[in-house]
Design an enzyme around this catalytic site. Structure first.
Site, mmCIF file in Angstrom:
data_model
loop_
_atom_site.group_PDB
_atom_site.id
_atom_site.type_symbol
_atom_site.label_atom_id
_atom_site.label_comp_id
_atom_site.label_asym_id
_atom_site.label_seq_id
_atom_site.Cartn_x
_atom_site.Cartn_y
_atom_site.Cartn_z
ATOM 1 N N GLU A 166 42.210 46.753 41.661
ATOM 2 C CA GLU A 166 43.328 46.057 42.327
ATOM 3 C C GLU A 166 44.137 45.180 41.368
ATOM 4 O OE1 GLU A 166 40.201 46.330 43.956
ATOM 5 O OE2 GLU A 166 41.183 47.947 45.073
ATOM 6 N N ALA A 181 35.519 43.035 35.065
ATOM 7 C CA ALA A 181 34.342 43.548 34.353
ATOM 8 C C ALA A 181 33.946 44.887 34.960
ATOM 9 C CB ALA A 181 33.185 42.554 34.452
ATOM 10 N N ILE A 233 31.437 47.936 34.587
ATOM 11 C CA ILE A 233 30.148 48.229 33.950
ATOM 12 C C ILE A 233 29.772 49.671 34.269
ATOM 13 C CG2 ILE A 233 27.715 47.568 33.846
ATOM 14 C CD1 ILE A 233 28.652 44.706 34.608
ATOM 15 N N THR A 242 29.130 51.987 37.860
ATOM 16 C CA THR A 242 30.462 52.402 38.292
ATOM 17 C C THR A 242 30.679 53.900 38.135
ATOM 18 O OG1 THR A 242 31.221 50.263 37.468
ATOM 19 C CG2 THR A 242 32.910 51.855 38.047
ATOM 20 N N HIS A 249 32.756 57.201 38.018
ATOM 21 C CA HIS A 249 34.144 57.395 37.574
ATOM 22 C C HIS A 249 34.630 56.212 36.720
ATOM 23 C CE1 HIS A 249 33.765 60.421 40.580
ATOM 24 N NE2 HIS A 249 33.864 59.565 41.575
ATOM 25 N N PHE A 257 45.371 42.450 29.038
ATOM 26 C CA PHE A 257 44.208 43.216 29.485
ATOM 27 C C PHE A 257 42.934 42.443 29.115
ATOM 28 C CE2 PHE A 257 40.979 46.560 28.860
ATOM 29 C CZ PHE A 257 41.116 47.276 30.042
ATOM 30 N N ARG A 317 29.834 39.020 26.284
ATOM 31 C CA ARG A 317 31.269 38.895 25.970
ATOM 32 C C ARG A 317 31.986 37.938 26.919
ATOM 33 N NH1 ARG A 317 28.884 43.207 24.443
ATOM 34 N NH2 ARG A 317 29.597 44.428 22.637
HETATM 35 C C1 DLZ Z 1 33.681 50.219 43.499
HETATM 36 C C2 DLZ Z 1 33.517 49.508 42.200
HETATM 37 C C3 DLZ Z 1 32.457 49.839 41.327
HETATM 38 C C4 DLZ Z 1 31.467 50.909 41.670
HETATM 39 N N1 DLZ Z 1 32.266 49.199 40.166
HETATM 40 C C5 DLZ Z 1 33.154 48.208 39.821
HETATM 41 C C6 DLZ Z 1 32.994 47.512 38.585
HETATM 42 O O1 DLZ Z 1 32.066 47.728 37.802
HETATM 43 N N2 DLZ Z 1 33.916 46.562 38.286
HETATM 44 C C7 DLZ Z 1 34.988 46.265 39.112
HETATM 45 O O2 DLZ Z 1 35.800 45.396 38.775
HETATM 46 N N3 DLZ Z 1 35.135 46.906 40.279
HETATM 47 C C8 DLZ Z 1 34.239 47.854 40.661
HETATM 48 N N4 DLZ Z 1 34.403 48.512 41.838
HETATM 49 C C9 DLZ Z 1 35.478 48.056 42.775
HETATM 50 C C10 DLZ Z 1 36.828 48.706 42.491
HETATM 51 O O3 DLZ Z 1 37.444 48.132 41.345
HETATM 52 C C11 DLZ Z 1 37.769 48.478 43.721
HETATM 53 O O4 DLZ Z 1 37.812 47.104 44.019
HETATM 54 C C12 DLZ Z 1 37.290 49.207 44.950
HETATM 55 O O5 DLZ Z 1 37.079 50.581 44.696
HETATM 56 C C13 DLZ Z 1 38.323 49.071 46.091
HETATM 57 O O6 DLZ Z 1 39.537 49.702 45.721
#
Ligand code: DLZ
Length: 155
Positions: free
Chosen positions: A59, A81, A83, A87, A89, A114, A128
């Site tokens: 977002e 962040a 990770i 995560t 994809h 960024f 970090r």
């Molecule tokens: C869903 C998701 C996952 C699995 N991992 C992360 C992450 O490691 N870091 C992060 O900032 N956000 C993660 N998100 C959330 C997505 O960025 C997003 O907020 C959701 O998919 C809703 O669009």
């Protein structure tokens, strides 16, 4: 004579919006603390700093775009962040976020920094975010100040 332009780290009359992802909040709170500390140390006034939270890194570009278009800020700093281990994809999301923030900068003419960690593990992210590799939130804030000053000099 060669003209050299290099932005200085001055926070005078600078308005910065920090947009921060809540996902991996333990990390992003530390990035935010580092960024706030760096801005204050370089003279950015309290009323010149706005913090906006969003759900996750995905977002960040949309919120950054809204803030950049508002005309109320000189720079946007996006903090998040991502990770890999947590995560699916990972590359796709990281690429989208990087491209999105880059687009915001080019479309609005504002520095859009960024400050998103992309790491294999939570431990690497914490290293970090105030750990042994410093605080990338602070570095992102300093990059914003340098860019604001550099762009002012190029006017
Ligand atoms: C869903 C998701 C996952 C699995 N991992 C992360 C992450 O490691 N870091 C992060 O900032 N956000 C993660 N998100 C959330 C997505 O960025 C997003 O907020 C959701 O998919 C809703 O669009």
């Amino acid at each position: 004579m060669v003209q050299v332009v290099e932005g200085q780290l001055s926070g005078r009359d600078v308005r910065v919006a920090l947009v921060v992802a809540r996902w991996n909040r333990l990390v992003t709170e530390s990035l935010l603390a580092g960024a706030l500390d760096a801005l204050r140390r370089h003279g950015v006034a309290e009323e010149g700093i706005t913090v906006v939270w969003c759900p996750g890194s995905f977002e960040l570009p949309l919120v950054a775009q809204k803030l950049a278009r508002s005309g109320s800020y000189d720079a946007i700093v996006a903090l998040g962040a991502l990770i890999r281990g947590e995560t699916p994809h990972f590359e796709y999301i990281a690429g989208q976020v990087a491209a999105g923030l880059g687009q915001v900068a080019l479309q609005t003419g504002l520095p859009c920094i960024f400050g998103v960690l992309t790491t294999e593990t939570l431990e690497q992210a914490l290293e970090r975010a105030g750990g042994k590799y410093g605080n990338k939130g602070a570095e992102a804030a300093l990059a914003a100040l340098e860019m604001v000053d550099a762009l002012r000099r190029l006017r």
